[in-house]
Design a protein around this motif. Structure first.
Motif, PDB file in Angstrom:
ATOM      1  N   LEU A  24       0.810  -1.220   0.000  1.00  0.00           N
ATOM      2  CA  LEU A  24       0.000   0.000   0.000  1.00  0.00           C
ATOM      3  C   LEU A  24       0.844   1.271   0.000  1.00  0.00           C
ATOM      4  N   SER A  25       2.168   1.128   0.013  1.00  0.00           N
ATOM      5  CA  SER A  25       3.063   2.288   0.143  1.00  0.00           C
ATOM      6  C   SER A  25       3.497   2.822  -1.219  1.00  0.00           C
ATOM      7  N   HIS A  26       2.988   3.988  -1.566  1.00  0.00           N
ATOM      8  CA  HIS A  26       3.424   4.661  -2.785  1.00  0.00           C
ATOM      9  C   HIS A  26       4.844   5.180  -2.592  1.00  0.00           C
ATOM     10  N   HIS A  67      -7.056   3.244   1.484  1.00  0.00           N
ATOM     11  CA  HIS A  67      -6.083   2.503   2.285  1.00  0.00           C
ATOM     12  C   HIS A  67      -4.636   2.813   1.910  1.00  0.00           C
ATOM     13  N   LEU A  68      -4.422   3.597   0.858  1.00  0.00           N
ATOM     14  CA  LEU A  68      -3.069   3.859   0.384  1.00  0.00           C
ATOM     15  C   LEU A  68      -2.271   4.708   1.365  1.00  0.00           C
ATOM     16  N   LEU A  69      -0.976   4.481   1.380  1.00  0.00           N
ATOM     17  CA  LEU A  69      -0.043   5.306   2.148  1.00  0.00           C
ATOM     18  C   LEU A  69       0.661   6.225   1.156  1.00  0.00           C
ATOM     19  N   LEU A  70       0.380   7.519   1.262  1.00  0.00           N
ATOM     20  CA  LEU A  70       0.892   8.501   0.312  1.00  0.00           C
ATOM     21  C   LEU A  70       1.710   9.562   1.028  1.00  0.00           C
ATOM     22  N   GLY A  71       2.653  10.149   0.298  1.00  0.00           N
ATOM     23  CA  GLY A  71       3.380  11.295   0.817  1.00  0.00           C
ATOM     24  C   GLY A  71       2.466  12.508   0.873  1.00  0.00           C
ATOM     25  N   ARG A  72       2.879  13.522   1.618  1.00  0.00           N
ATOM     26  CA  ARG A  72       2.019  14.701   1.805  1.00  0.00           C
ATOM     27  C   ARG A  72       1.694  15.382   0.479  1.00  0.00           C
ATOM     28  N   GLY A  73       2.696  15.533  -0.373  1.00  0.00           N
ATOM     29  CA  GLY A  73       2.460  16.199  -1.648  1.00  0.00           C
ATOM     30  C   GLY A  73       1.507  15.424  -2.534  1.00  0.00           C
ATOM     31  N   GLU A  74       1.683  14.116  -2.593  1.00  0.00           N
ATOM     32  CA  GLU A  74       0.813  13.276  -3.419  1.00  0.00           C
ATOM     33  C   GLU A  74      -0.602  13.261  -2.866  1.00  0.00           C
ATOM     34  N   GLU A  75      -0.718  13.292  -1.560  1.00  0.00           N
ATOM     35  CA  GLU A  75      -2.038  13.347  -0.926  1.00  0.00           C
ATOM     36  C   GLU A  75      -2.774  14.614  -1.345  1.00  0.00           C
ATOM     37  N   LEU A  76      -2.077  15.742  -1.278  1.00  0.00           N
ATOM     38  CA  LEU A  76      -2.686  17.023  -1.637  1.00  0.00           C
ATOM     39  C   LEU A  76      -3.010  17.102  -3.125  1.00  0.00           C
TER      40      LEU A  76
END
Length: 226
Positions: free
Chosen positions: A23-25, A93-102
């Motif tokens: 699940l970790s991008h 359920h994905l784990l994303l970095g802050r920038g990718e999340e935004l």
């Protein structure tokens, strides 16, 4: 643990650490110093292709290798895998970095498709090929049967689903031109959604609508991935 509800819904189990990797991008892995799902995606892609090849070989004994290859290519394409991932609620359920999340990464087709492939890789490592094959048949068997009949994705349905999910609106189709004699008439149809427009041509209105929907859907998906 992140993704436990997802696994319960699928009826499979994966060790916590392996599930976390699946699940970790890469954006999350870069920020946290962990491992991304890219290697699992590579493995899952191979497992998924083999599982679908076996399914199609057994399910359609009358089809030749060229037809089977075309069906498989459609079913493992990014739009179809992303659509299946959305139905599963994989994005939440994905784990994303802050920038990718935004940037809306949870809806990005390439990220969703890659995570689904990584999940297949994790199931393969945890339980072997048979379990992964069974999961592939449950999730993608219906898509394979449908596309075996249609030979290509139903882009009108894909575009409608995208419009409702992303824009809260339905695509608007319009016949802008018809030319030629009645027995060889060619239609030109435009479709608009979310401020974007595309045009398609075909020997029937339905065919022209599909062509227009395909162009607009792929354009919008590319923008979402951009």
């Amino acid at each position: 643990m992140q993704g436990e509800r997802l696994l319960e819904g699928l009826g499979v189990s994966v060790p916590d650490e392996l599930l976390r990797v699946a699940l970790s991008h890469s954006s999350y892995a870069n920020e946290s110093g962990g491992v991304s799902n890219e290697r699992l995606e590579f493995l899952g892609d191979a497992v998924l292709n083999l599982a679908l090849a076996e399914f199609l070989y057994r399910r359609f004994p009358e089809r030749d290798e060229g037809e089977l290859s075309k069906i498989r290519a459609v079913v493992v394409s990014r739009p179809v895998l992303a659509q299946v991932a959305r139905r599963l609620g994989l994005g939440e359920h994905l784990l994303l970095g802050r920038g990718e999340e935004l940037a809306g990464g949870r809806e990005r087709p390439s990220i969703l498709a890659a995570a689904l492939e990584a999940l297949f890789g994790a199931v393969f490592l945890s339980h072997g090929y048979e379990e992964a094959r069974g999961l592939a048949e449950r999730l993608l068997g219906p898509e394979a049967r449908r596309y075996a009949a249609e030979r290509s994705p139903d882009y009108k349905s894909l575009l409608q689903e995208l419009g409702q999910r992303r824009y809260g609106a339905l695509p608007a189709y319009e016949v802008v031109q018809s030319e030629g004699p009645e027995h060889k008439k060619v239609f030109t149809v435009s479709v608009e959604l979310g401020g974007s427009r595309a045009v398609g041509r075909g020997r029937s209105k339905k065919e022209a609508e599909q062509a227009a929907a395909k162009r607009l859907y792929l354009d919008l998906e590319e923008k979402l991935d951009g």
